[in-house]
Design a protein around this motif. Structure first.
Motif, mmCIF file in Angstrom:
data_model
loop_
_atom_site.group_PDB
_atom_site.id
_atom_site.type_symbol
_atom_site.label_atom_id
_atom_site.label_comp_id
_atom_site.label_asym_id
_atom_site.label_seq_id
_atom_site.Cartn_x
_atom_site.Cartn_y
_atom_site.Cartn_z
ATOM 1 N N PRO A 62 62.666 -37.666 8.288
ATOM 2 C CA PRO A 62 63.046 -36.331 7.792
ATOM 3 C C PRO A 62 61.968 -35.754 6.879
ATOM 4 C CG PRO A 62 64.832 -37.887 7.470
ATOM 5 C CD PRO A 62 63.672 -38.686 7.947
ATOM 6 N N GLY A 63 61.419 -36.603 6.048
ATOM 7 C CA GLY A 63 60.391 -36.158 5.104
ATOM 8 C C GLY A 63 59.218 -35.502 5.802
ATOM 9 N N SER A 64 58.687 -36.176 6.796
ATOM 10 C CA SER A 64 57.508 -35.617 7.478
ATOM 11 C C SER A 64 57.879 -34.361 8.261
ATOM 12 C CB SER A 64 56.844 -36.650 8.382
ATOM 13 O OG SER A 64 57.731 -37.066 9.383
ATOM 14 N N SER A 65 59.111 -34.316 8.795
ATOM 15 C CA SER A 65 59.576 -33.101 9.489
ATOM 16 C C SER A 65 59.594 -31.923 8.559
ATOM 17 C CB SER A 65 61.023 -33.279 9.965
ATOM 18 O OG SER A 65 61.065 -33.812 11.219
ATOM 19 N N ILE A 66 60.101 -32.156 7.358
ATOM 20 C CA ILE A 66 60.224 -31.076 6.383
ATOM 21 C C ILE A 66 58.845 -30.542 6.019
ATOM 22 C CG2 ILE A 66 60.868 -30.565 3.983
ATOM 23 C CD1 ILE A 66 63.161 -32.679 4.410
ATOM 24 N N VAL A 67 57.934 -31.449 5.743
ATOM 25 C CA VAL A 67 56.582 -31.037 5.358
ATOM 26 C C VAL A 67 55.904 -30.282 6.509
ATOM 27 C CG1 VAL A 67 54.314 -31.852 4.658
ATOM 28 C CG2 VAL A 67 56.331 -32.908 3.692
ATOM 29 N N GLU A 68 56.117 -30.783 7.726
ATOM 30 C CA GLU A 68 55.520 -30.142 8.904
ATOM 31 C C GLU A 68 56.086 -28.740 9.091
ATOM 32 O OE1 GLU A 68 55.335 -33.103 12.250
ATOM 33 O OE2 GLU A 68 55.816 -31.236 13.336
ATOM 34 N N LYS A 69 57.417 -28.629 8.991
ATOM 35 C CA LYS A 69 58.086 -27.351 9.188
ATOM 36 C C LYS A 69 57.630 -26.354 8.133
ATOM 37 C CE LYS A 69 61.037 -25.037 11.630
ATOM 38 N NZ LYS A 69 60.748 -24.849 13.061
ATOM 39 N N ALA A 70 57.509 -26.832 6.917
ATOM 40 C CA ALA A 70 57.064 -25.976 5.820
ATOM 41 C C ALA A 70 55.672 -25.419 6.126
ATOM 42 C CB ALA A 70 57.055 -26.745 4.511
ATOM 43 N N GLY A 71 54.821 -26.274 6.650
ATOM 44 C CA GLY A 71 53.466 -25.859 7.021
ATOM 45 C C GLY A 71 53.489 -24.846 8.144
ATOM 46 N N GLN A 72 54.316 -25.132 9.149
ATOM 47 C CA GLN A 72 54.448 -24.248 10.315
ATOM 48 C C GLN A 72 54.885 -22.842 9.901
ATOM 49 O OE1 GLN A 72 57.499 -25.206 13.371
ATOM 50 N NE2 GLN A 72 56.163 -26.950 13.761
ATOM 51 N N LEU A 73 55.883 -22.801 9.024
ATOM 52 C CA LEU A 73 56.450 -21.515 8.606
ATOM 53 C C LEU A 73 55.609 -20.826 7.536
ATOM 54 C CD1 LEU A 73 60.182 -22.604 8.275
ATOM 55 C CD2 LEU A 73 59.282 -21.109 10.039
ATOM 56 N N GLY A 74 54.698 -21.566 6.942
ATOM 57 C CA GLY A 74 53.870 -20.993 5.885
ATOM 58 C C GLY A 74 54.678 -20.637 4.649
ATOM 59 N N VAL A 75 55.604 -21.525 4.256
ATOM 60 C CA VAL A 75 56.440 -21.217 3.093
ATOM 61 C C VAL A 75 55.669 -21.420 1.794
ATOM 62 C CG1 VAL A 75 58.555 -21.799 4.324
ATOM 63 C CG2 VAL A 75 57.461 -23.527 2.899
ATOM 64 N N ASP A 76 56.223 -20.838 0.729
ATOM 65 C CA ASP A 76 55.570 -20.925 -0.573
ATOM 66 C C ASP A 76 56.182 -21.989 -1.477
ATOM 67 O OD1 ASP A 76 55.783 -17.553 -0.017
ATOM 68 O OD2 ASP A 76 53.837 -18.547 -0.204
ATOM 69 N N VAL A 77 57.391 -22.403 -1.145
ATOM 70 C CA VAL A 77 58.031 -23.445 -1.948
ATOM 71 C C VAL A 77 59.049 -24.194 -1.091
ATOM 72 C CG1 VAL A 77 59.842 -21.903 -2.839
ATOM 73 C CG2 VAL A 77 59.235 -23.915 -4.141
ATOM 74 N N ILE A 78 59.195 -25.485 -1.352
ATOM 75 C CA ILE A 78 60.207 -26.290 -0.664
ATOM 76 C C ILE A 78 61.281 -26.650 -1.678
ATOM 77 C CG2 ILE A 78 60.689 -28.459 0.543
ATOM 78 C CD1 ILE A 78 57.786 -28.501 1.441
#
Lengths: 149, 149
Positions: free
Chosen positions: B98-114
């Motif tokens: 789950p951790g790596s998915s979250i980080v990957e998704k955050a990168g994909q979406l270009g978010v500013d904060v998790i």
């Protein structure tokens, strides 16, 4: 909401502060900018139990420390001018690590959110999560924002 | 500001999400509520030493999984339906942690904060910081907000 922003005078902490102001701050939030200033490092006594520094040198160290704290307080107060609401600057020196002091302060003021950087002064460059933010994360029960740049 | 809120089916994640909307959210923020659904384990039964995949059981596992995914999506859609701003709920079935998915998704979406909880499903009760939030904190190159349950 009461927000405690932990700062240490580093450039990274300044960026964390700016980022909080731009993205998270709401006018009704009460801001507490807190910096724990490490007490001056008095060198251990030399061989034979004789003090390795003179009273004058010790005096100078204490003066320097006071000066450092005053400068930091001034700089942080200047930064806080951006807040229209309630903002308090606290620059304090206490026993214990910066991390434990941040946690203590957050409890004292009943902070609802803590903002901390991920690296600060004195941390190894490659550290992704410095010792202070790590400590704070593991010892508080309130939300913590770990800023990264 | 683009925000990714990492959730799972735990009560802690729900609290974290609610807290975000109550205290941090601004209508101009774009929020992505993301959950990593683990790929279902396909059951196999040994019969006389020969692994036999029972079609019915496999089908049932898949249906159960899809139901759980839909339930979680619906839960968060319902939770956020009255909140202002653009909010997207995504539950994705993936391999990996789950951790790596979250980080990957955050990168994909270009978010500013998790935004993440501190503990979720399946973690030892006394853990202050679970494995997923710990992973995200150490691997995300952007600010992380950890909501302690």
């Amino acid at each position: 909401m009461k927000v405690l922003i932990a700062m240490d005078g580093s450039h990274h902490a300044d960026k964390a502060f700016d980022w909080y102001c731009e993205n998270l701050h709401k006018e009704e939030n009460e801001i507490f900018v807190y910096s724990h200033c490490d007490p001056p490092q008095v060198p251990a006594t030399a061989l034979g139990g004789l003090p390795s520094i003179s009273a004058a040198q010790l005096d100078m160290m204490i003066k320097d420390h006071k000066h450092k704290c005053a400068n930091l307080k001034k700089a942080l107060t200047e930064k806080c001018k951006v807040f229209t609401g309630n903002a308090t600057v606290l620059v304090e020196t206490d026993d214990g690590s910066s991390g434990s002091n941040i946690v203590k302060k957050a409890q004292e003021i009943s902070a609802d959110l803590i903002v901390t950087g991920s690296r600060g002064l004195g941390t190894i460059r490659r550290t992704i999560l410095g010792s202070v933010s790590d400590y704070v994360l593991h010892h508080v029960q309130v939300p913590v924002i770990v800023f990264k740049d | 500001m683009k925000v990714l809120i990492a959730v799972d089916a735990s009560a802690g994640a729900e609290k974290c999400c609610k807290w975000y909307f109550e205290t941090i959210h601004k209508p101009e923020n774009e929020v992505y509520i993301f959950s990593h659904a683990k790929k279902p384990d396909i059951p196999n039964s040994a019969f006389g030493g020969v692994a036999v995949l029972l079609a019915e059981e496999v089908q049932r596992t898949i249906i159960e999984h899809d139901c759980a995914v839909k339930e979680l999506e619906d839960k968060y859609i319902e939770l956020t339906k009255n909140e202002p701003g653009k909010i997207t709920v995504t539950v994705e079935t993936r391999g990996g942690s789950p951790g790596s998915s979250i980080v990957e998704k955050a990168g994909q979406l270009g978010v500013d904060v998790i935004v993440t909880g501190s503990r979720g499903l399946g973690t030892v009760r006394r853990t202050i910081l679970g494995s997923v939030s710990d992973y995200v904190l150490h691997h995300a190159k952007l600010p992380v907000l950890v909501c302690h349950n």
